[in-house]
Design an enzyme around this catalytic site. Structure first.
Site, PDB file in Angstrom:
ATOM      1  N   CYS A 320       0.835  -1.204   0.000  1.00  0.00           N
ATOM      2  CA  CYS A 320       0.000   0.000   0.000  1.00  0.00           C
ATOM      3  C   CYS A 320       0.871   1.256   0.000  1.00  0.00           C
ATOM      4  CB  CYS A 320      -0.961  -0.058   1.178  1.00  0.00           C
ATOM      5  SG  CYS A 320      -2.300   1.163   1.105  1.00  0.00           S
ATOM      6  N   LEU A 321       0.659   2.156   0.940  1.00  0.00           N
ATOM      7  CA  LEU A 321       1.438   3.382   1.006  1.00  0.00           C
ATOM      8  C   LEU A 321       2.924   3.092   1.194  1.00  0.00           C
ATOM      9  CD1 LEU A 321       1.793   6.440   1.234  1.00  0.00           C
ATOM     10  CD2 LEU A 321       1.013   6.295   3.603  1.00  0.00           C
TER      11      LEU A 321
END
Length: 586
Positions: A320-321
Site C-alpha cells: 500500500c502506502l
C-alpha cells in the site's frame, strides 16, 4: 445466551439484568464530561455542493426515462411478490452479499423487504451514475453519500425486518435489545464513536499470539525500528528481504497468527527477513513529511540492512502506502547513483498513479484538504481512530453495519479475529506528511511525470528506475483498485512482472499456501489495458506467495550463506520483537 422461556422467572431475571446494565451505562454517559468543540477533518459544504451538482446535472429526459423504467420494474416486483415460485432469489442481489446469507430471508415477509430494498437501491445507483457531473470529486462524493444512505437503511439493520434479530429477540424475551442499548451507551461514553469494539482483542497479545515470530530490534531512529527475524534454516539466500509497511497500521499484518504469518513462512523458505516498524508519532514529529519518511525511513533502513548483512543487495517488498514510499526511495537512489543497493522491488496493493482513485476521489478536494490541515494543525498529527473511521465508512457493510447488528441488535460478541485486532491497532500520521501526501501525490499526482515531486535536490523520476519489480494487485481491493495498480506499474522504468491475487486489500495479502484459497492470475503481456490483460491471463489455484518467491529466486544471485542471527552482523540487538514502537499507544 438463549433464555428458557418455559421456566418461570428466567426471562424476567434476564431482562432485569439487562436493564441494570443499561442503567449503569446511562449513568456513565450522564456523568461524562461534555466533549469539547472540535474542528472537522472535512468540509461539509463540499458534500452539500456535490448533491446540488448531482440534482442539477441529471438530464430531465433521463429522469423521465428512469421513472418510466422504475414504474415497470415495481409493477413486476408486485407481481413476483404474489407469485413466489417465480422469485426464488432477488435478481438484484449482488453475489457474495453476506447481509442476506441467512436462508430465512427467503420467507415471504423478509424476502419482500429484501427485494424491495435491493430494487430501490439499484434504481437510485443507476440514476446517480447517469448524472453528468464534470467534477470527478463531486461525482465520487455523490456516490459515496448515496452508498452511506443505502447501507444505513438496509432491512438487515432493523429489528422487525431482520429474521435473525426477530428470532434472537424471541429467544431472549427482548433482553438482547436492552443489552444492545447498553452497548451503545458504553461505546458512546468511551468517546471513540459507536461500534468501536469489533474484535475480541483480549484473545490476541502482541509478541505472544500475534506479531510473535522470533526476532530482534537491531536498529532505530526517530521514525522507525528495524526488526530482524531469527532464521530457522541452516543457510539462507544471499539477498535479505526488507518490508516497508504503510503508516496507518502497525507492520504486523504480515505476522499475524503463526499459521497465516507471511514473515514466518518467508523465514521457513530460507530468507533473512527485516521489517520496518514505524513509530506512532506525537507532536514532536509534526514536521516530518513524505521526504523524511523516504530518506530517514526507507533509505536509512536499506543502509541498516546492508550493514547487518555484510553489504548484500536488498530485496525490497512493500504494501500500500509503503510501496509508494519504497518506489520513491528507489527513484532517489537511482538519481544518486546508488541503485545497486537494491536487488529487486515488490509492490503489493500500491498506487503510484492516483488518477483513478474510484470512491476515494470523493475526499481529494481542495476544501477538504484545507479543513484537514486546520483540523490536525493544532495537535500535529491525525489520530488513528479518525483514519479507521474513514476506512470503515468505505467498507460500511463489513466494518460498521455488521457490527451494529451483532453488537447492538443480537447482543452477540464478535468472534476473535487477528486481522480485525490488527486493523484496530492503528497509528497516527504526522501533519506534515498528510499535507505533502494529500497535495503532492493524491491531488497533483506528482509521480506520473519526471520532476513532479522532488526530494531535496532530486527530481523523482520513476521511469528512470531500472530495478526489476514485481507488482501485485488484489482483485477485490477497495483501497487500491487492481486496475489502478496495473496502470501504476507502467510508470516503472525497469522490467515489471504483474500478478493479480484474489480477495481484498488485506485478506488478499494474508494468503498462506496451506489454506489453498483465492487463486491468482498471471500474464506476461503488459502492453494493453487492465481489462485486456485479465482477458488473456491464466488463473492459478492457491496462493501467490510461492510464485513470488520463485520470481525472487530468478532475479537473485542464487547464492546461499550461513544463516544470519540478529546481532551477529554489523548491528546489535536493542530489544526483542515486536519492539517498543509497535507496542506504544496513546
Amino acid at each position: 445466551m438463549t433464555v428458557d422461556l418455559q421456566t418461570p422467572g428466567n426471562a424476567s431475571a434476564h431482562m432485569a439484568g439487562a436493564l441494570a446494565r443499561a442503567g449503569t451505562a446511562l449513568m456513565t454517559v450522564a456523568s461524562s464530561p461534555r466533549a469539547k468543540k472540535t474542528t472537522r477533518s472535512y468540509d461539509p459544504a463540499v458534500m452539500m455542493n456535490s448533491l446540488l451538482k448531482l440534482t442539477a446535472s441529471i438530464d430531465p429526459a433521463d429522469l423521465f426515462s428512469a421513472q418510466v423504467k422504475a414504474t415497470q420494474e415495481w409493477a413486476g416486483f408486485w407481481v413476483d411478490l404474489w407469485t413466489p415460485q417465480q422469485a426464488t432469489d432477488a435478481k438484484d442481489k449482488p453475489r457474495g452479499d453476506r447481509r442476506f446469507a441467512d436462508p430465512r430471508w427467503e420467507q415471504p415477509y423478509f424476502r419482500a423487504a429484501r427485494d424491495a430494498y435491493l430494487l430501490a437501491s439499484r434504481q437510485l445507483r443507476d440514476l446517480v451514475s447517469s448524472a453528468k457531473i464534470e467534477d470527478t470529486s463531486s461525482q465520487a462524493m455523490a456516490g459515496f453519500l448515496l452508498d452511506q444512505y443505502l447501507n444505513a437503511i438496509s432491512p438487515t439493520n432493523f429489528v422487525m425486518t431482520n429474521p435473525e434479530v426477530v428470532q434472537r429477540t424471541r429467544e431472549t424475551a427482548g433482553a438482547n435489545l436492552v443489552n444492545g442499548f447498553a452497548h451503545v451507551l458504553e461505546d458512546f461514553a468511551a468517546g471513540k464513536g459507536i461500534v468501536k469494539r469489533r474484535a475480541a482483542a483480549d484473545v490476541f497479545e502482541k509478541g505472544k499470539t500475534i506479531a510473535a515470530t522470533p526476532g530482534s530490534v537491531v536498529f532505530q531512529n526517530k521514525l522507525f525500528q528495524l526488526i530482524q527475524y531469527a532464521p530457522t534454516t541452516p543457510d539462507v539466500s544471499l539477498e535479505p528481504l526488507l518490508y516497508v509497511p504503510p503508516l496507518v497500521n502497525r507492520y504486523y499484518m504480515i505476522d499475524l497468527q503463526p499459521k497465516s504469518s507471511l514473515v514466518r513462512w518467508l523465514v521457513e523458505q530460507g530468507r533473512t527477513v527485516f521489517v520496518i516498524s514505524w513509530v506512532n508519532p506525537d507532536d514532536s514529529l509534526r514536521d516530518c513529511a513524505l521526504e523524511d519518511y523516504v530518506l530517514t525511513g526507507v533509505v536509512e533502513a536499506i543502509g541498516a540492512v546492508r550493514r547487518a548483512t555484510d553489504g548484500a543487495k536488498v530485496d525490497l517488498f512493500s504494501f500500500c502506502l509503503g510501496g509508494t514510499l519504497g518506489a520513491m526511495a528507489l527513484a532517489w537512489l537511482e538519481a544518486k547513483g546508488r541503485a545497486n543497493e537494491v536487488n529487486s522491488a515488490t509492490l503489493i496493493g500500491t498506487m503510484l498513479d492516483f488518477s483513478n482513485l474510484g470512491e476515494w476521489a470523493a475526499f481529494v478536494h481542495e476544501a477538504h484538504m484545507d479543513a484537514l490541515d486546520d483540523h490536525i494543525g493544532g495537535k500535529g498529527y491525525i489520530d488513528a481512530n479518525e483514519l479507521q473511521q474513514l476506512f470503515s465508512a468505505v467498507r460500511a457493510n463489513d466494518l460498521i453495519w455488521s457490527s451494529v447488528v451483532d453488537h447492538y441488535l443480537l447482543d452477540r460478541p464478535a468472534p476473535p479475529s487477528d486481522l480485525l485486532t490488527w486493523f484496530e491497532d492503528g497509528a497516527r500520521i504526522p501533519a506534515a506528511f498528510m499535507k505533502s501526501y494529500n497535495r503532492s501525490l493524491l491531488h497533483a499526482n506528482g509521480l506520473t511525470a519526471p520532476g513532479g515531486f522532488t526530494i531535496g535536490d532530486v527530481a523523482i523520476d520513476l521511469a528512470a528506475m531500472r530495478t526489476p519489480a514485481m507488482v501485485i494487485a488484489l482483485k477485490a481491493d477497495h483501497v487500491s483498485a487492481w486496475n489502478a495498480v496495473y496502470d501504476s506499474s507502467k510508470l516503472l522504468g525497469g522490467p515489471v512482472t504483474f500478478i493479480l491475487g484474489g480477495s481484498g486489500h488485506n485478506a488478499g495479502v494474508i494468503n498462506p499456501p496451506a489454506a489453498n484459497k483465492h487463486g491468482y492470475w498471471t500474464n506476461p503481456d503488459l502492453a494493453g489495458t487492465a481489462d485486456t490483460w485479465l482477458e488473456s491471463a491464466e488463473k492459478h489455484p492457491g496462493s501467490w506467495w510461492p510464485e513470488w518467491v520463485r520470481w525472487l529466486d530468478r532475479n537473485g544471485s542464487g547464492k546461499r550463506v550461513a544463516a544470519r542471527q540478529p546481532g551477529e552482523g554489523g548491528l546489535s540487538v536493542i530489544e526483542a520483537a515486536p519492539g517498543t514502537y509497535a507496542t506504544t499507544s496513546y
